[in-house]
Design an enzyme around this catalytic site. Structure first.
Site, PDB file in Angstrom:
ATOM      1  N   ASP A  93       7.759   9.562  -5.625  1.00 39.11           N
ATOM      2  CA  ASP A  93       8.962  10.326  -5.289  1.00 39.11           C
ATOM      3  C   ASP A  93       9.360  10.176  -3.826  1.00 39.11           C
ATOM      4  O   ASP A  93      10.132  10.984  -3.303  1.00 39.11           O
ATOM      5  CB  ASP A  93       8.755  11.814  -5.619  1.00 39.11           C
ATOM      6  CG  ASP A  93       7.682  12.437  -4.742  1.00 39.11           C
ATOM      7  OD1 ASP A  93       6.936  11.676  -4.070  1.00 39.11           O
ATOM      8  OD2 ASP A  93       7.585  13.674  -4.718  1.00 39.11           O
ATOM      9  N   HIS A 124       0.272   4.664  -2.253  1.00 37.93           N
ATOM     10  CA  HIS A 124       0.019   5.978  -1.667  1.00 37.93           C
ATOM     11  C   HIS A 124       1.127   6.971  -1.988  1.00 37.93           C
ATOM     12  O   HIS A 124       0.882   8.174  -2.049  1.00 37.93           O
ATOM     13  CB  HIS A 124      -0.196   5.856  -0.162  1.00 37.93           C
ATOM     14  CG  HIS A 124      -1.571   5.375   0.190  1.00 37.93           C
ATOM     15  ND1 HIS A 124      -2.144   5.566   1.415  1.00 37.93           N
ATOM     16  CD2 HIS A 124      -2.496   4.716  -0.554  1.00 37.93           C
ATOM     17  CE1 HIS A 124      -3.373   5.037   1.432  1.00 37.93           C
ATOM     18  NE2 HIS A 124      -3.597   4.500   0.246  1.00 37.93           N
ATOM     19  N   ASP A 125       2.340   6.493  -2.199  1.00 40.17           N
ATOM     20  CA  ASP A 125       3.410   7.387  -2.636  1.00 40.17           C
ATOM     21  C   ASP A 125       3.138   7.862  -4.060  1.00 40.17           C
ATOM     22  O   ASP A 125       3.133   9.058  -4.343  1.00 40.17           O
ATOM     23  CB  ASP A 125       4.763   6.660  -2.560  1.00 40.17           C
ATOM     24  CG  ASP A 125       5.917   7.567  -2.979  1.00 40.17           C
ATOM     25  OD1 ASP A 125       5.836   8.785  -2.720  1.00 40.17           O
ATOM     26  OD2 ASP A 125       6.906   7.049  -3.552  1.00 40.17           O
ATOM     27  N   HIS A 151      -6.224  -5.534  -2.810  1.00 39.39           N
ATOM     28  CA  HIS A 151      -7.008  -5.863  -1.612  1.00 39.39           C
ATOM     29  C   HIS A 151      -7.163  -7.372  -1.411  1.00 39.39           C
ATOM     30  O   HIS A 151      -7.946  -7.798  -0.581  1.00 39.39           O
ATOM     31  CB  HIS A 151      -8.367  -5.157  -1.660  1.00 39.39           C
ATOM     32  CG  HIS A 151      -8.258  -3.669  -1.478  1.00 39.39           C
ATOM     33  ND1 HIS A 151      -9.297  -2.793  -1.699  1.00 39.39           N
ATOM     34  CD2 HIS A 151      -7.206  -2.895  -1.090  1.00 39.39           C
ATOM     35  CE1 HIS A 151      -8.901  -1.564  -1.445  1.00 39.39           C
ATOM     36  NE2 HIS A 151      -7.629  -1.588  -1.087  1.00 39.39           N
ATOM     37  N   ARG A 183       0.818  -1.211   0.000  1.00 34.68           N
ATOM     38  CA  ARG A 183       0.000   0.000   0.000  1.00 34.68           C
ATOM     39  C   ARG A 183       0.858   1.270   0.000  1.00 34.68           C
ATOM     40  O   ARG A 183       0.456   2.295  -0.573  1.00 34.68           O
ATOM     41  CB  ARG A 183      -0.914  -0.035   1.231  1.00 34.68           C
ATOM     42  CG  ARG A 183      -1.972   1.041   1.234  1.00 34.68           C
ATOM     43  CD  ARG A 183      -2.998   0.765   2.334  1.00 34.68           C
ATOM     44  NE  ARG A 183      -4.054   1.754   2.364  1.00 34.68           N
ATOM     45  CZ  ARG A 183      -4.374   2.452   3.454  1.00 34.68           C
ATOM     46  NH1 ARG A 183      -3.716   2.282   4.581  1.00 34.68           N
ATOM     47  NH2 ARG A 183      -5.354   3.335   3.406  1.00 34.68           N
ATOM     48  N   ASN A 201      -3.858   8.207   5.459  1.00 37.59           N
ATOM     49  CA  ASN A 201      -2.596   7.671   5.973  1.00 37.59           C
ATOM     50  C   ASN A 201      -2.478   7.684   7.494  1.00 37.59           C
ATOM     51  O   ASN A 201      -1.929   6.744   8.081  1.00 37.59           O
ATOM     52  CB  ASN A 201      -1.419   8.452   5.381  1.00 37.59           C
ATOM     53  CG  ASN A 201      -1.242   8.178   3.900  1.00 37.59           C
ATOM     54  OD1 ASN A 201      -1.479   7.054   3.443  1.00 37.59           O
ATOM     55  ND2 ASN A 201      -0.851   9.194   3.141  1.00 37.59           N
TER      56      ASN A 201
HETATM   57  C1  HEM Z   1      -9.168   1.999  -5.809  1.00 37.36           C
HETATM   58  C2  HEM Z   1      -9.181   2.777  -4.753  1.00 37.36           C
HETATM   59  C3  HEM Z   1      -8.765   2.331  -3.384  1.00 37.36           C
HETATM   60  C4  HEM Z   1      -9.404   2.638  -2.231  1.00 37.36           C
HETATM   61  C5  HEM Z   1     -10.660   3.496  -2.075  1.00 37.36           C
HETATM   62  C6  HEM Z   1      -8.687   1.987  -1.162  1.00 37.36           C
HETATM   63  C7  HEM Z   1      -9.016   2.083   0.177  1.00 37.36           C
HETATM   64  C8  HEM Z   1      -8.422   1.368   1.183  1.00 37.36           C
HETATM   65  C9  HEM Z   1      -8.827   1.408   2.562  1.00 37.36           C
HETATM   66  C10 HEM Z   1      -9.968   2.250   3.142  1.00 37.36           C
HETATM   67  C11 HEM Z   1      -8.031   0.555   3.252  1.00 37.36           C
HETATM   68  C12 HEM Z   1      -8.085   0.256   4.751  1.00 37.36           C
HETATM   69  C13 HEM Z   1      -7.242   1.268   5.507  1.00 37.36           C
HETATM   70  C14 HEM Z   1      -7.456   1.210   6.999  1.00 37.36           C
HETATM   71  O1  HEM Z   1      -8.435   0.621   7.439  1.00 37.36           O
HETATM   72  O2  HEM Z   1      -6.615   1.755   7.754  1.00 37.36           O
HETATM   73  C15 HEM Z   1      -7.107  -0.022   2.318  1.00 37.36           C
HETATM   74  C16 HEM Z   1      -6.139  -0.950   2.635  1.00 37.36           C
HETATM   75  C17 HEM Z   1      -5.278  -1.504   1.720  1.00 37.36           C
HETATM   76  N1  HEM Z   1      -5.116  -1.117   0.408  1.00 37.36           N
HETATM   77 FE1  HEM Z   1      -6.410   0.030  -0.647  1.00 37.36          FE
HETATM   78  N2  HEM Z   1      -7.634   1.302  -1.690  1.00 37.36           N
HETATM   79  C18 HEM Z   1      -7.632   1.474  -3.035  1.00 37.36           C
HETATM   80  C19 HEM Z   1      -6.698   0.970  -3.919  1.00 37.36           C
HETATM   81  C20 HEM Z   1      -5.601   0.226  -3.562  1.00 37.36           C
HETATM   82  C21 HEM Z   1      -4.522  -0.118  -4.453  1.00 37.36           C
HETATM   83  C22 HEM Z   1      -4.394   0.378  -5.887  1.00 37.36           C
HETATM   84  C23 HEM Z   1      -3.658  -0.897  -3.749  1.00 37.36           C
HETATM   85  C24 HEM Z   1      -2.358  -1.524  -4.182  1.00 37.36           C
HETATM   86  C25 HEM Z   1      -2.094  -1.889  -5.409  1.00 37.36           C
HETATM   87  C26 HEM Z   1      -4.208  -1.040  -2.421  1.00 37.36           C
HETATM   88  C27 HEM Z   1      -3.659  -1.801  -1.431  1.00 37.36           C
HETATM   89  C28 HEM Z   1      -4.154  -1.897  -0.147  1.00 37.36           C
HETATM   90  C29 HEM Z   1      -3.669  -2.843   0.833  1.00 37.36           C
HETATM   91  C30 HEM Z   1      -2.632  -3.920   0.594  1.00 37.36           C
HETATM   92  C31 HEM Z   1      -4.373  -2.592   2.014  1.00 37.36           C
HETATM   93  C32 HEM Z   1      -4.211  -3.302   3.370  1.00 37.36           C
HETATM   94  C33 HEM Z   1      -3.126  -2.609   4.160  1.00 37.36           C
HETATM   95  C34 HEM Z   1      -2.820  -3.222   5.506  1.00 37.36           C
HETATM   96  O3  HEM Z   1      -3.391  -4.252   5.890  1.00 37.36           O
HETATM   97  O4  HEM Z   1      -1.974  -2.617   6.212  1.00 37.36           O
HETATM   98  N3  HEM Z   1      -5.371  -0.330  -2.342  1.00 37.36           N
HETATM   99  N4  HEM Z   1      -7.359   0.500   1.067  1.00 37.36           N
END
Ligand code: HEM
Ligand SMILES: [Ca+2]
Length: 298
Positions: free
Chosen positions: A50, A42-43, A166, A38, A67
């Protein structure tokens, strides 16, 4: 501009050092692979790949809504950077570290391997406002999310493929609780939620404020990079509103169906989309710098 062999001469052990760092962080905490993947996303989505997410300070990206109390893995990046400074001082950018770390996190959890183009340099600034504006929110529509991707040169297919990230990790209850009890003021749960999945989420996240920071896994194999995420979407069991929203668009839904049937195609396309994402707004040559400590400018 980027080059697969950028550090071949200047830091021949780069991949080995990064792989060891990701592996050891994961062996202390299996969730770490998810968190590290992630970070690269986010970067890249805020003013390009960067390394700006890693900078400490007052109004920096780290403190942005998506973040703060959410992004994690910064200590693992510090350890990898420290090992790289020993092996090849002032050579490897923090932005490139994030790109390789993301690939290793996926690879070490059973996902695909892809070659990472390198040669990014580290930016000098980091903006909390920019993070608030540019990172997608789980409460946004697919149209808005897609618009954020297209503004960075990515497309709807990349949205579907990269959302497959995800397949790893967890989300805090507050990021999807709006779906469980009183969805958009209806007094009822989100109708797009499978009923037995709904029940398990209601148990995990009871309707009271102190459940906000509890965690739920995105899929049933949250430390394995696989295509289970897409199978769940097909069964109305996507965790975030923004995950399930992929099924509300014909083009996106047919890609979801395709990846749920053909895991190999998901693996292949994920690498392609990650390379695309890793090219967003990169600094090269004389721009930016090679930070010695990823948290501060030199
Ligand atoms: C498409 C739009 C996206 C939205 C709206 C989104 C939103 C989120 C949210 C709300 C969380 C949970 C954060 C938390 O509860 O603290 C999350 C976790 C995560 N996101 Fe996304 N995300 C998106 C796209 C992506 C992309 C493109 C990737 C990587 C290629 C990604 C990888 C992850 C991963 C691996 C987690 C779990 C992190 C952890 O367990 O520490 N997400 N995301
Ligand atoms: Ca999985």
């Amino acid at each position: 501009q980027l080059d697969y062999r950028f550090y071949d001469d200047s830091c021949p052990n780069l991949t080995r050092i990064v792989r060891y760092g990701v592996w050891s962080a994961m062996s202390n905490d299996t969730r770490m692979a998810a968190s590290l993947l992630r970070l690269h996303f986010h970067d890249c989505f805020v003013n390009g790949c960067d390394g700006s997410l890693l900078l400490d300070g007052e109004n920096v990206e780290k403190n942005g809504l998506a973040n703060r109390n959410s992004a994690r893995g910064f200590e693992a990046i510090d350890n990898i950077k420290a090992n790289l400074e020993k092996a090849c001082p002032a050579t490897v950018s923090c932005a490139d570290i994030l790109a390789i770390v993301a690939r290793e996190a996926v690879y070490l959890t059973g996902g695909p391997f892809w070659n990472v183009p390198l040669g990014r340099r580290d930016g000098l600034t980091s903006s909390q406002n920019a993070a608030n504006q540019q990172l997608p929110s789980p409460f946004e529509s697919l149209e808005n999310i897609t618009a954020k991707f297209t503004s960075k040169g990515l497309d709807l297919k990349d949205v579907v493929v990269l959302s497959g990230g995800h397949t790893l990790g967890f989300a805090q209850c507050f990021t999807f609780k709006t779906r469980l009890f009183n969805f958009s003021g209806s007094g009822k749960p989100d109708p797009a939620l499978d009923t037995s999945f709904l029940q398990s989420l209601q148990n995990a996240c009871p309707d009271q404020a102190d459940s906000d920071t509890k965690l739920a896994p995105f899929d049933s194999t949250s430390s394995k990079f696989d295509n289970v995420y897409y199978n769940l979407l097909m069964n109305n069991a996507g965790l975030l509103q923004s995950d399930q929203a992929l099924m509300g668009d014909n083009t996106a839904a047919s890609l979801v169906s395709y990846y749920s049937k053909f895991p190999y195609m998901f693996s292949k396309d994920f690498g392609v989309s990650m390379v695309k994402m890793g090219g967003i707004g990169v600094l090269t040559r004389q721009d930016g710098e090679i930070r010695k400590n990823c948290r501060v400018n030199n």
